[in-house]
Scaffold this motif. Structure first.
Motif, PDB file in Angstrom:
ATOM      1  N   ARG A 273      60.631  72.399  26.289  1.00 36.32           N
ATOM      2  CA  ARG A 273      61.959  73.012  26.467  1.00 36.32           C
ATOM      3  C   ARG A 273      61.839  74.531  26.587  1.00 36.32           C
ATOM      4  NH1 ARG A 273      63.582  68.988  22.710  1.00 36.32           N
ATOM      5  NH2 ARG A 273      63.248  70.418  20.962  1.00 36.32           N
ATOM      6  N   MET A 274      61.009  75.119  25.724  1.00 37.37           N
ATOM      7  CA  MET A 274      60.845  76.567  25.749  1.00 37.37           C
ATOM      8  C   MET A 274      60.339  77.055  27.100  1.00 37.37           C
ATOM      9  SD  MET A 274      58.315  78.884  23.376  1.00 37.37           S
ATOM     10  CE  MET A 274      59.378  78.772  21.948  1.00 37.37           C
ATOM     11  N   LEU A 275      59.371  76.339  27.661  1.00 32.45           N
ATOM     12  CA  LEU A 275      58.726  76.788  28.896  1.00 32.45           C
ATOM     13  C   LEU A 275      59.428  76.291  30.150  1.00 32.45           C
ATOM     14  CD1 LEU A 275      54.982  76.487  27.818  1.00 32.45           C
ATOM     15  CD2 LEU A 275      56.561  78.412  27.582  1.00 32.45           C
ATOM     16  N   GLY A 276      60.521  75.552  29.959  1.00 26.80           N
ATOM     17  CA  GLY A 276      61.348  75.147  31.089  1.00 26.80           C
ATOM     18  C   GLY A 276      60.819  73.992  31.895  1.00 26.80           C
ATOM     19  N   THR A 277      59.915  73.178  31.310  1.00 26.77           N
ATOM     20  CA  THR A 277      59.355  72.060  32.067  1.00 26.77           C
ATOM     21  C   THR A 277      60.105  70.755  31.844  1.00 26.77           C
ATOM     22  OG1 THR A 277      57.751  71.629  30.290  1.00 26.77           O
ATOM     23  CG2 THR A 277      57.056  73.079  32.084  1.00 26.77           C
ATOM     24  N   SER A 278      60.929  70.693  30.783  1.00 26.50           N
ATOM     25  CA  SER A 278      61.693  69.460  30.554  1.00 26.50           C
ATOM     26  C   SER A 278      63.198  69.679  30.652  1.00 26.50           C
ATOM     27  CB  SER A 278      61.360  68.871  29.176  1.00 26.50           C
ATOM     28  OG  SER A 278      61.827  69.732  28.132  1.00 26.50           O
ATOM     29  N   GLU A 279      63.653  70.889  30.379  1.00 22.02           N
ATOM     30  CA  GLU A 279      65.074  71.222  30.488  1.00 22.02           C
ATOM     31  C   GLU A 279      65.207  72.640  31.035  1.00 22.02           C
ATOM     32  OE1 GLU A 279      67.476  70.513  26.962  1.00 22.02           O
ATOM     33  OE2 GLU A 279      65.968  69.126  26.193  1.00 22.02           O
ATOM     34  N   ASP A 280      66.327  72.885  31.682  1.00 24.55           N
ATOM     35  CA  ASP A 280      66.590  74.217  32.209  1.00 24.55           C
ATOM     36  C   ASP A 280      67.559  74.949  31.283  1.00 24.55           C
ATOM     37  OD1 ASP A 280      67.053  76.515  33.590  1.00 24.55           O
ATOM     38  OD2 ASP A 280      67.967  75.567  35.350  1.00 24.55           O
ATOM     39  N   LEU A 281      67.017  75.516  30.190  1.00 21.11           N
ATOM     40  CA  LEU A 281      67.864  76.263  29.261  1.00 21.11           C
ATOM     41  C   LEU A 281      68.300  77.597  29.862  1.00 21.11           C
ATOM     42  CD1 LEU A 281      65.968  75.702  25.869  1.00 21.11           C
ATOM     43  CD2 LEU A 281      67.851  74.372  26.841  1.00 21.11           C
ATOM     44  N   GLY A 282      67.519  78.125  30.782  1.00 23.75           N
ATOM     45  CA  GLY A 282      67.836  79.425  31.354  1.00 23.75           C
ATOM     46  C   GLY A 282      69.153  79.467  32.101  1.00 23.75           C
ATOM     47  N   SER A 283      69.509  78.368  32.744  1.00 16.61           N
ATOM     48  CA  SER A 283      70.736  78.358  33.541  1.00 16.61           C
ATOM     49  C   SER A 283      71.975  78.617  32.691  1.00 16.61           C
ATOM     50  CB  SER A 283      70.886  77.010  34.270  1.00 16.61           C
ATOM     51  OG  SER A 283      70.991  75.944  33.323  1.00 16.61           O
ATOM     52  N   GLN A 284      71.894  78.316  31.397  1.00 13.27           N
ATOM     53  CA  GLN A 284      73.031  78.560  30.511  1.00 13.27           C
ATOM     54  C   GLN A 284      73.272  80.053  30.297  1.00 13.27           C
ATOM     55  OE1 GLN A 284      72.860  76.093  26.909  1.00 13.27           O
ATOM     56  NE2 GLN A 284      71.501  74.676  27.986  1.00 13.27           N
ATOM     57  N   MET A 285      72.266  80.886  30.601  1.00 17.36           N
ATOM     58  CA  MET A 285      72.411  82.340  30.480  1.00 17.36           C
ATOM     59  C   MET A 285      72.299  83.024  31.844  1.00 17.36           C
ATOM     60  SD  MET A 285      70.330  83.310  26.964  1.00 17.36           S
ATOM     61  CE  MET A 285      68.689  82.881  27.594  1.00 17.36           C
ATOM     62  N   LYS A 286      72.424  82.244  32.920  1.00 18.73           N
ATOM     63  CA  LYS A 286      72.288  82.755  34.290  1.00 18.73           C
ATOM     64  C   LYS A 286      70.885  83.320  34.534  1.00 18.73           C
ATOM     65  CE  LYS A 286      77.171  83.996  34.866  1.00 18.73           C
ATOM     66  NZ  LYS A 286      78.118  85.100  35.201  1.00 18.73           N
ATOM     67  N   LEU A 287      69.898  82.690  33.904  1.00 17.65           N
ATOM     68  CA  LEU A 287      68.508  83.076  34.089  1.00 17.65           C
ATOM     69  C   LEU A 287      67.741  81.895  34.676  1.00 17.65           C
ATOM     70  CD1 LEU A 287      67.808  84.907  30.684  1.00 17.65           C
ATOM     71  CD2 LEU A 287      68.629  85.901  32.838  1.00 17.65           C
ATOM     72  N   SER A 288      66.517  82.137  35.124  1.00 19.35           N
ATOM     73  CA  SER A 288      65.692  81.065  35.672  1.00 19.35           C
ATOM     74  C   SER A 288      65.181  80.162  34.552  1.00 19.35           C
ATOM     75  CB  SER A 288      64.514  81.652  36.450  1.00 19.35           C
ATOM     76  OG  SER A 288      63.658  82.385  35.577  1.00 19.35           O
ATOM     77  N   ALA A 292      61.732  82.115  29.347  1.00 24.77           N
ATOM     78  CA  ALA A 292      60.950  82.282  28.112  1.00 24.77           C
ATOM     79  C   ALA A 292      59.447  82.286  28.424  1.00 24.77           C
ATOM     80  CB  ALA A 292      61.281  81.187  27.113  1.00 24.77           C
ATOM     81  N   TYR A 293      59.030  81.481  29.389  1.00 25.10           N
ATOM     82  CA  TYR A 293      57.634  81.520  29.833  1.00 25.10           C
ATOM     83  C   TYR A 293      57.274  82.932  30.286  1.00 25.10           C
ATOM     84  CZ  TYR A 293      53.787  81.271  33.169  1.00 25.10           C
ATOM     85  OH  TYR A 293      52.636  81.529  33.861  1.00 25.10           O
ATOM     86  N   ASN A 294      58.152  83.549  31.053  1.00 24.10           N
ATOM     87  CA  ASN A 294      57.879  84.904  31.556  1.00 24.10           C
ATOM     88  C   ASN A 294      57.744  85.914  30.419  1.00 24.10           C
ATOM     89  OD1 ASN A 294      57.873  84.120  34.252  1.00 24.10           O
ATOM     90  ND2 ASN A 294      60.063  84.498  34.517  1.00 24.10           N
ATOM     91  N   ILE A 295      58.582  85.781  29.411  1.00 21.26           N
ATOM     92  CA  ILE A 295      58.480  86.676  28.255  1.00 21.26           C
ATOM     93  C   ILE A 295      57.101  86.552  27.610  1.00 21.26           C
ATOM     94  CG2 ILE A 295      59.304  87.075  25.892  1.00 21.26           C
ATOM     95  CD1 ILE A 295      62.096  86.224  26.841  1.00 21.26           C
ATOM     96  N   ILE A 296      56.710  85.319  27.333  1.00 21.15           N
ATOM     97  CA  ILE A 296      55.457  85.083  26.612  1.00 21.15           C
ATOM     98  C   ILE A 296      54.256  85.481  27.461  1.00 21.15           C
ATOM     99  CG2 ILE A 296      54.047  83.334  25.466  1.00 21.15           C
ATOM    100  CD1 ILE A 296      56.811  81.746  25.198  1.00 21.15           C
ATOM    101  N   ALA A 334      63.512  81.887  13.286  1.00 20.51           N
ATOM    102  CA  ALA A 334      64.467  81.929  14.389  1.00 20.51           C
ATOM    103  C   ALA A 334      65.026  80.530  14.655  1.00 20.51           C
ATOM    104  CB  ALA A 334      63.795  82.449  15.654  1.00 20.51           C
ATOM    105  N   PRO A 335      66.264  80.442  15.130  1.00 21.68           N
ATOM    106  CA  PRO A 335      66.830  79.139  15.498  1.00 21.68           C
ATOM    107  C   PRO A 335      66.005  78.511  16.629  1.00 21.68           C
ATOM    108  CG  PRO A 335      68.535  80.844  15.459  1.00 21.68           C
ATOM    109  CD  PRO A 335      67.217  81.541  15.363  1.00 21.68           C
ATOM    110  N   PRO A 336      65.999  77.189  16.701  1.00 22.32           N
ATOM    111  CA  PRO A 336      65.194  76.521  17.715  1.00 22.32           C
ATOM    112  C   PRO A 336      65.828  76.601  19.105  1.00 22.32           C
ATOM    113  CG  PRO A 336      66.390  74.895  16.436  1.00 22.32           C
ATOM    114  CD  PRO A 336      66.648  76.217  15.795  1.00 22.32           C
ATOM    115  N   LEU A 337      64.968  76.582  20.111  1.00 25.04           N
ATOM    116  CA  LEU A 337      65.415  76.512  21.501  1.00 25.04           C
ATOM    117  C   LEU A 337      65.623  75.061  21.855  1.00 25.04           C
ATOM    118  CD1 LEU A 337      62.877  79.151  22.702  1.00 25.04           C
ATOM    119  CD2 LEU A 337      65.291  79.271  23.332  1.00 25.04           C
ATOM    120  N   ARG A 338      66.865  74.624  21.803  1.00 26.86           N
ATOM    121  CA  ARG A 338      67.163  73.228  22.131  1.00 26.86           C
ATOM    122  C   ARG A 338      68.637  73.095  22.468  1.00 26.86           C
ATOM    123  NH1 ARG A 338      65.048  69.520  18.326  1.00 26.86           N
ATOM    124  NH2 ARG A 338      66.238  67.992  19.520  1.00 26.86           N
TER     125      ARG A 338
END
Length: 338
Positions: A273-288, A292-296, A334-338
């Motif tokens: 989830r964090m790296l965007g391979t199973s869910e697209d969490l970024g779209s909820q913030m208008k990001l790719s 999070a992968y890019n940050i790390i 930190a709260p989990p990314l989910r």
């Protein structure tokens, strides 16, 4: 009738003001960079290197936001601010985010209208003295001349500590940390007080650092963190989850060195989830999806950023302490990314 008209106008003005502050992400994307407010120069946290490039723990937070938004950590411009100037710069829109070793307090959060993204460094105010004075404790400072920076929580904490312990002192006030350090070195005062992290930073750049002692007392709670303006939840979410992603990445063992392998091969649902391979969490913030992968990959997880700028291999030589992960003796969580 006049009253109703007045309140209608006031309500409209309030709505327009809110709307005007609620598009920071759009503005940042349009101009192509983040305007980041930093300190005027504090070793390990934010300072230009020999080539004039800004580096440090707080600088890396802004670089992480840039990586999340643009897929490039260097779409950032830096505005140096003093303790007095920093809040006006943020309120006025001169900067988009303030990452400047700033303490999260009630009045700053509520009265000044800011939103703290979280705590990126748990700190506390301390004292530094010259070793030749032979002082071993803050309780031995009765009658001392104390150098302090104006426009900070430090002044009130100093007064509270000396009053509570029945001691007197003379306050010697300056506008910038550099002025405080120079006055301390010239014996204009006996004691330098600020956040303990700041004392480590200042000691690292003075001649003969071993001639200066940081006393054991911590006289306040100073939760430091980046902040944005109230009224733009979208931008606040990006700042908050940039920090959380860095903390969570360290907790899960995801580093700049292994992130590509984990992105391709991990079976851990949290990491996926964090790296965007199973869910697209970024779209909820208008990001790719790979924000999070890019940050790390481009900046590192929290631990990497800490060690690179502040840790035991740096001139500051700061141990993790409270800033270690929650399961490693610290309180970083930190709260989990989910």
């Amino acid at each position: 009738m006049k009253k109703a008209s007045f309140f209608a106008v006031a309500a409209t003005a309030t709505f327009m003001a809110t709307a005007a502050t609620a598009a920071t992400l759009d503005d940042v994307k349009a101009k192509g960079f983040i305007q980041c407010g930093v300190t005027t120069g504090l070793a390990g946290f934010a300072a230009p290197n020999n080539e004039g490039k800004w580096e440090g723990f707080d600088v890396d937070f802004c670089r992480a936001m840039s990586a999340a938004i643009f897929g490039d950590p260097d779409k950032v411009k830096y505005t140096p601010t003093t303790a007095k100037e920093r809040f006006t710069a943020l309120q006025s829109g001169e900067i988009d985010v303030l990452a400047r070793n700033t303490t999260w307090t009630y009045s700053r959060d509520v009265k000044l209208g800011f939103e703290f993204a979280g705590v990126n460094y748990y700190d506390g105010q301390g004292f530094m003295v010259k070793k030749k004075l032979g002082v071993k404790s803050g309780l031995e400072l009765d009658g001392a001349r104390v150098c302090v920076q104006s426009g900070t929580t430090t002044e009130l904490n100093l007064a509270d500590y000396f009053t509570a312990n029945g001691m007197k002192y003379d306050s010697v006030v300056f506008d910038s940390a550099d002025e405080v350090r120079e006055a301390y070195l010239k014996d204009t005062c006996d004691v330098y007080t600020t956040d303990q992290s700041g004392l480590y930073a200042q000691r690292s750049v003075v001649p003969n650092p071993e001639d200066h002692v940081i006393l054991p007392e911590i006289i306040s709670k100073e939760p430091l963190g980046p902040l944005v303006r109230h009224g733009d939840n979208e931008w606040g979410d990006i700042a908050r989850w940039t920090l959380n992603a860095m903390i969570d990445a360290e907790d899960l063992g995801v580093t700049s060195k292994n992130v590509d392998d984990l992105k391709a091969n991990t079976k851990n649902p949290e990491i996926q989830r964090m790296l965007g391979t199973s869910e697209d969490l970024g779209s909820q913030m208008k990001l790719s999806a790979d924000w999070a992968y890019n940050i790390i990959k481009m900046v590192g997880n929290y631990g990497e950023v800490f060690e690179r700028n502040l840790g035991l291999s740096t001139p500051l030589h700061i141990e993790r302490g409270l800033n270690a992960q929650w399961n490693k003796g610290g309180i970083l969580y930190a709260p989990p990314l989910r």
